[in-house]
Design a protein around this motif. Structure first.
Motif, mmCIF file in Angstrom:
data_model
loop_
_atom_site.group_PDB
_atom_site.id
_atom_site.type_symbol
_atom_site.label_atom_id
_atom_site.label_comp_id
_atom_site.label_asym_id
_atom_site.label_seq_id
_atom_site.Cartn_x
_atom_site.Cartn_y
_atom_site.Cartn_z
ATOM 1 N N ASP A 44 69.254 16.268 24.424
ATOM 2 C CA ASP A 44 68.991 15.029 23.640
ATOM 3 C C ASP A 44 68.976 15.203 21.993
ATOM 4 N N PHE A 45 68.410 16.354 21.733
ATOM 5 C CA PHE A 45 68.118 16.622 20.393
ATOM 6 C C PHE A 45 69.591 17.074 19.836
ATOM 7 N N ILE A 46 70.175 17.913 20.627
ATOM 8 C CA ILE A 46 71.535 18.649 20.176
ATOM 9 C C ILE A 46 72.478 17.261 19.976
ATOM 10 N N THR A 71 72.273 23.982 36.401
ATOM 11 C CA THR A 71 72.019 22.778 35.132
ATOM 12 C C THR A 71 73.433 22.200 35.186
ATOM 13 N N VAL A 72 74.511 22.670 35.218
ATOM 14 C CA VAL A 72 75.927 21.831 35.107
ATOM 15 C C VAL A 72 76.089 20.966 36.262
ATOM 16 N N GLY A 73 75.431 20.921 37.449
ATOM 17 C CA GLY A 73 75.457 19.774 38.366
ATOM 18 C C GLY A 73 74.347 18.818 38.310
ATOM 19 N N LYS A 74 73.719 19.035 37.351
ATOM 20 C CA LYS A 74 72.564 17.943 37.128
ATOM 21 C C LYS A 74 73.255 16.671 36.283
ATOM 22 N N ALA A 75 72.667 15.603 36.688
ATOM 23 C CA ALA A 75 72.953 14.100 36.057
ATOM 24 C C ALA A 75 73.009 14.254 34.587
ATOM 25 N N PHE A 76 71.729 14.928 34.073
ATOM 26 C CA PHE A 76 71.575 14.857 32.326
ATOM 27 C C PHE A 76 72.491 15.748 31.854
ATOM 28 N N PHE A 77 72.891 16.826 32.496
ATOM 29 C CA PHE A 77 74.029 17.565 31.863
ATOM 30 C C PHE A 77 75.489 17.223 31.816
ATOM 31 N N ARG A 78 75.802 16.281 32.708
ATOM 32 C CA ARG A 78 76.991 15.514 32.961
ATOM 33 C C ARG A 78 77.030 14.481 31.933
#
Length: 115
Positions: A44-46, A71-78
């Motif tokens: 979020d910061f980035i 991490t790449v499979g997580k909703a927040f990363f998508r």
């Protein structure tokens, strides 16, 4: 890496964000804790920094993150990747952040897990 000025101090990064006291930087390199919501908060910061830089017609700031492959499979990363792509499309900026992955592969061709 050739950087002459590096800040490596024991600081509360999230408190610095809340206080708008994040030191000026050219590259953000971090290995956030994998627990709780640390990864999402960092992304979020980035994303906010990228948005502000593009709105100001400035070059975006490079970032390097050491994260577990799952991490790449997580909703927040998508959501993060989608938001970066939307920023780039909206501004038409060729200087918007690009994302690439480097992941060690196991014997069966899948990402290695901790072992």
């Amino acid at each position: 890496l050739g950087f002459r000025r590096v800040i490596h101090r024991c600081r509360d990064f999230y408190q610095d964000i809340a206080n708008d006291d994040v030191p000026a930087f050219h590259v953000l390199l971090t290995n956030p804790p994998y627990s709780s919501d640390h990864k999402k908060r960092l992304l979020d910061f980035i994303l906010q920094r990228q948005r502000l830089r593009l709105e100001a017609k400035e070059l975006t700031e490079p970032f390097l993150l050491l994260l577990p492959s799952w991490t790449v499979g997580k909703a927040f990363f998508r959501h993060f990747l989608s938001s970066l792509a939307q920023l780039k499309a909206k501004t038409g900026e060729e200087h918007a952040a690009e994302v690439f992955y480097l992941c060690r592969r196991g014997a069966k061709g899948r990402p290695e897990k901790y072992g």
